[in-house]
Design a protein around this motif. Sequence first.
Motif, PDB file in Angstrom:
ATOM      1  N   SER A 110      -4.704  10.867  -9.179  1.00 54.64           N
ATOM      2  CA  SER A 110      -4.264  11.563  -7.965  1.00 54.64           C
ATOM      3  C   SER A 110      -5.391  12.308  -7.257  1.00 54.64           C
ATOM      4  N   SER A 111      -6.587  12.334  -7.836  1.00 47.73           N
ATOM      5  CA  SER A 111      -7.698  13.054  -7.198  1.00 47.73           C
ATOM      6  C   SER A 111      -8.591  12.136  -6.367  1.00 47.73           C
ATOM      7  N   ARG A 112      -8.245  10.851  -6.278  1.00 45.50           N
ATOM      8  CA  ARG A 112      -9.154   9.915  -5.629  1.00 45.50           C
ATOM      9  C   ARG A 112      -8.494   9.255  -4.424  1.00 45.50           C
ATOM     10  N   ASN A 113      -9.293   8.844  -3.458  1.00 45.80           N
ATOM     11  CA  ASN A 113      -8.836   8.027  -2.341  1.00 45.80           C
ATOM     12  C   ASN A 113      -8.945   6.551  -2.729  1.00 45.80           C
ATOM     13  N   TYR A 114      -8.032   5.750  -2.153  1.00 40.40           N
ATOM     14  CA  TYR A 114      -7.988   4.330  -2.509  1.00 40.40           C
ATOM     15  C   TYR A 114      -7.899   3.470  -1.252  1.00 40.40           C
ATOM     16  N   TYR A 150       4.492 -12.335  -1.161  1.00 41.98           N
ATOM     17  CA  TYR A 150       3.307 -11.601  -1.611  1.00 41.98           C
ATOM     18  C   TYR A 150       2.632 -12.387  -2.731  1.00 41.98           C
ATOM     19  N   GLN A 151       1.307 -12.584  -2.595  1.00 47.00           N
ATOM     20  CA  GLN A 151       0.535 -13.281  -3.626  1.00 47.00           C
ATOM     21  C   GLN A 151      -0.119 -12.289  -4.578  1.00 47.00           C
ATOM     22  N   TRP A 152      -0.797 -11.283  -4.016  1.00 47.26           N
ATOM     23  CA  TRP A 152      -1.377 -10.245  -4.857  1.00 47.26           C
ATOM     24  C   TRP A 152      -1.532  -8.955  -4.067  1.00 47.26           C
ATOM     25  N   LEU A 153      -1.711  -7.860  -4.794  1.00 50.21           N
ATOM     26  CA  LEU A 153      -1.952  -6.543  -4.205  1.00 50.21           C
ATOM     27  C   LEU A 153      -3.001  -5.848  -5.063  1.00 50.21           C
ATOM     28  N   LYS A 154      -4.013  -5.270  -4.396  1.00 52.67           N
ATOM     29  CA  LYS A 154      -5.065  -4.565  -5.113  1.00 52.67           C
ATOM     30  C   LYS A 154      -5.175  -3.134  -4.589  1.00 52.67           C
ATOM     31  N   VAL A 155      -5.394  -2.206  -5.501  1.00 52.79           N
ATOM     32  CA  VAL A 155      -5.657  -0.816  -5.143  1.00 52.79           C
ATOM     33  C   VAL A 155      -7.025  -0.467  -5.722  1.00 52.79           C
ATOM     34  N   THR A 156      -7.985  -0.224  -4.813  1.00 51.24           N
ATOM     35  CA  THR A 156      -9.376  -0.018  -5.222  1.00 51.24           C
ATOM     36  C   THR A 156      -9.800   1.420  -4.927  1.00 51.24           C
ATOM     37  N   PRO A 157     -10.295   2.148  -5.928  1.00 51.13           N
ATOM     38  CA  PRO A 157     -10.711   3.548  -5.681  1.00 51.13           C
ATOM     39  C   PRO A 157     -12.034   3.602  -4.930  1.00 51.13           C
ATOM     40  N   GLU A 158     -12.171   4.633  -4.075  1.00 46.94           N
ATOM     41  CA  GLU A 158     -13.461   4.872  -3.429  1.00 46.94           C
ATOM     42  C   GLU A 158     -14.441   5.414  -4.460  1.00 46.94           C
ATOM     43  N   GLN A 159     -15.697   5.061  -4.275  1.00 42.19           N
ATOM     44  CA  GLN A 159     -16.717   5.535  -5.205  1.00 42.19           C
ATOM     45  C   GLN A 159     -16.959   7.028  -5.005  1.00 42.19           C
ATOM     46  N   LYS A 160     -16.982   7.759  -6.108  1.00 41.34           N
ATOM     47  CA  LYS A 160     -17.233   9.202  -6.022  1.00 41.34           C
ATOM     48  C   LYS A 160     -18.713   9.480  -5.780  1.00 41.34           C
ATOM     49  N   GLU A 209     -10.318  -0.792 -10.385  1.00 42.23           N
ATOM     50  CA  GLU A 209      -9.345  -1.417  -9.499  1.00 42.23           C
ATOM     51  C   GLU A 209      -8.072  -1.799 -10.245  1.00 42.23           C
ATOM     52  N   THR A 210      -6.911  -1.617  -9.597  1.00 38.90           N
ATOM     53  CA  THR A 210      -5.625  -2.100 -10.107  1.00 38.90           C
ATOM     54  C   THR A 210      -5.231  -3.336  -9.303  1.00 38.90           C
ATOM     55  N   GLU A 211      -4.978  -4.425  -9.993  1.00 35.42           N
ATOM     56  CA  GLU A 211      -4.603  -5.659  -9.305  1.00 35.42           C
ATOM     57  C   GLU A 211      -3.260  -6.150  -9.830  1.00 35.42           C
ATOM     58  N   ILE A 212      -2.352  -6.407  -8.921  1.00 32.29           N
ATOM     59  CA  ILE A 212      -1.039  -6.944  -9.280  1.00 32.29           C
ATOM     60  C   ILE A 212      -0.981  -8.386  -8.780  1.00 32.29           C
ATOM     61  N   LEU A 217      -0.781  10.773  -2.987  1.00 31.22           N
ATOM     62  CA  LEU A 217      -0.471  10.532  -4.395  1.00 31.22           C
ATOM     63  C   LEU A 217       0.282  11.707  -4.993  1.00 31.22           C
ATOM     64  N   ASP A 218       1.195  11.391  -5.889  1.00 26.73           N
ATOM     65  CA  ASP A 218       1.936  12.419  -6.612  1.00 26.73           C
ATOM     66  C   ASP A 218       1.029  13.017  -7.683  1.00 26.73           C
ATOM     67  N   PRO A 219       1.090  14.333  -7.913  1.00 32.87           N
ATOM     68  CA  PRO A 219       0.236  14.948  -8.949  1.00 32.87           C
ATOM     69  C   PRO A 219       0.413  14.315 -10.321  1.00 32.87           C
ATOM     70  N   SER A 220       1.588  13.755 -10.589  1.00 30.10           N
ATOM     71  CA  SER A 220       1.824  13.120 -11.891  1.00 30.10           C
ATOM     72  C   SER A 220       1.005  11.851 -12.052  1.00 30.10           C
ATOM     73  N   GLY A 221       0.523  11.304 -10.915  1.00 26.62           N
ATOM     74  CA  GLY A 221      -0.257  10.076 -10.982  1.00 26.62           C
ATOM     75  C   GLY A 221       0.538   8.832 -10.699  1.00 26.62           C
ATOM     76  N   ASP A 222       1.871   8.921 -10.630  1.00 17.36           N
ATOM     77  CA  ASP A 222       2.690   7.750 -10.321  1.00 17.36           C
ATOM     78  C   ASP A 222       2.753   7.555  -8.811  1.00 17.36           C
ATOM     79  N   LEU A 223       2.340   6.393  -8.362  1.00 19.36           N
ATOM     80  CA  LEU A 223       2.387   6.058  -6.948  1.00 19.36           C
ATOM     81  C   LEU A 223       3.528   5.087  -6.704  1.00 19.36           C
ATOM     82  N   ILE A 224       4.458   5.437  -5.808  1.00 18.05           N
ATOM     83  CA  ILE A 224       5.525   4.524  -5.412  1.00 18.05           C
ATOM     84  C   ILE A 224       5.211   4.045  -3.999  1.00 18.05           C
TER      85      ILE A 224
END
Length: 715
Positions: free
Chosen positions: A623-627, A705-715, A579-582, A672-679
Amino acid sequence: MNSYTAQTPRSRSSITRLHLLVIVFYGLIAFLVLNRLLFNASTLVPSGPLNDYDQFTWNNWWIGYALGTLHVDPYFTNYILYPFQHNLSMHALTPILYPIYAVLHPFLSDPATMNVILWGSFVATGTVTFVFVRRFTANLPAALIGGLIFMVSPAMIDHAVNFHANLWFMFWFPAILLLWDRVAVTESRSKAILWALIFGLGMWGLWMTDLEFLIWSPFIVIPFGILTLVQAKSPERRIRVGLLGILSMIVMSALLLISPLPALLKGDPVGITSPAGYSTVRRFSMPLSALLFAPGDADRGIGRVIVAATLIALFVRPKRPIRWFWFAIAIPPLILALGSDVQIAGAEIPLPYRVLHSLFNGLYRWPSRFAPLGTLALIIFVGLSFRRWRYSLSALLVLMILIDGNLLSPFPVEKPVEDYAIYHQIGAEQDNYVVLFVPMTAHSGWAQVGGILGQRAQYLQIYTHKPQINGGLSRIPDIEHTMYEQPPLYSFLSGTHEFIKEQPPFDAAAASNALSQIIRDWPIGYVTIHLSWLEPERILPILGFFNTQPDLCLISQEKDVIAYRARSRGCPNLAPQGETEIQFGSMGDERYLIEGFYARENIGGAMGRWSRATVRLIMPLDSSRNYTLTLRALAFGKGRTVTANANGHDLGTLTLTDDWSTQTIQLPAAALDPSGDLIVTLQANGEGSPAQSGSADERILSVAYQWLKVTPEQK
């Protein structure tokens, strides 16, 4: 009347014991004065309004690095204020410090090495002045007090507080006079020649300390030299003393041909430095009131104790006419210290400093630095005026001197710029490239562009070992400051676009192209942003600019330092496995921000950031995963909705209330961009101002905004 008063013969051992006790005395006093600095010598540096600890630490590191690693002439460099090549004979390089630094540094490292040298300069100044005063007054208490007065004079304290290491060696003035005294009075011809050689070496030492010493020294050395000629026992002795003086100058000249004259004659290849006007000179002049018991500020005074002692001495009548010689030679430097003019009864009275100002084409701007010469001469005048001097009075005077200068108060200190892992990573890389620190800063003592904190990056070169754009050197040409004011890129990075009205609005695309060009051409290997060096209102525009640069990739964030590397040097894969948490309420979110946010603050009991209607963020993802994207936010105003977009793909709309709530939305791999950078773009449906409801807050707000999380789906 001979100026040299015979002293009672003493055994060599008793003289040695006396001098050791004197050294201990001044060492303890210096320890009391520097107090907090010496107790924390390995972690703190002095803290003054004109603090140059970065420059003078760099000076010594650079000399060693140039000689030992690069094998180049240390007087020439483009390692600081790149891309310009600098002639450091114009700069306060102070090469005389380097041998001491080189011996101590392996044992003490930085900043302790320079702090110990500072303490030693106090002890040396007090001790040499003691020997000097005792030699010419035969008055032991007067010598002890005189050494203390000179050691803790306002000039010495100011040089210590501001880390002006080029001016720490004030002992040169009594030392030079003592050396010439030995030349003049030594009977043995061979020994006199030896002293003349040493005197020539000492005069070369003035050159190797700072050019300012050469400007000051004639006002005391020449009168004293004339006195020795007048007092010579015979015409033959005068000829001998004159010839020995010529020999000394030959020695000095021969040494100058080694250093620094060859570099000095080459001049600066870049351009000229504009002269200072009288308005600038007045800021660095000693006020007339400083001679009338006003303490003055910084180095713009001589202390009230020596003023009081001099006034009392004027009304005593010992049979020592020679004392008036010392009083007389104190007058010119004290008048010069007053600067270009004084105001008396509303009238502006021009002073002799104007002649000196013209002679040096306006490039010497600090008249108050002549004052220590006057102080030294007045110390001898006072010492010769009183034959009897009770030791109890000496103890009282020590206390008065310390109180007068407020010298027992906590010495001002600060931490040097923090040492982060990224600097050592850069230093470990063997290839050569340029490092850009933001804010982009140039400092010369004459002018400053980009803020005072950005120049501290010069200190960091002791870790990176790479050429860099930021820094400070004395007397650099005007054209270098001008470069930092040029739009669109340099003015943006230095902040000058905010106060130069003639510049056009910031052109982000043109600035990005300019950055890409210097990354390629110079080349620039790394960019580091120091958030604490930037004004708060500049942080987010700077972050937004660098977080979207195509030729840079994020490397790391350590506290307030965000580092980027040129993509041509390779980019690490920073996409997290989990997970990415900001957290918008704490440091660390800056690496993700592009636009739309305000500074973090307490909002409804939680730390977060208010924003405008549109915000953008960037984050690395696989870039290969759903979030799943989850955020916690609250609305400013009723009926607030936020539409989420990822790399141009609409993700959906969220409905917010005026209280904190958690919202979730899906983020498919296709977005997602193939480079992996998500804007991510979060677009609210409106905004407003608290000022409309009577608040003093005039900002335009939409969502917090207090926080933002991006959580990958389990493969």
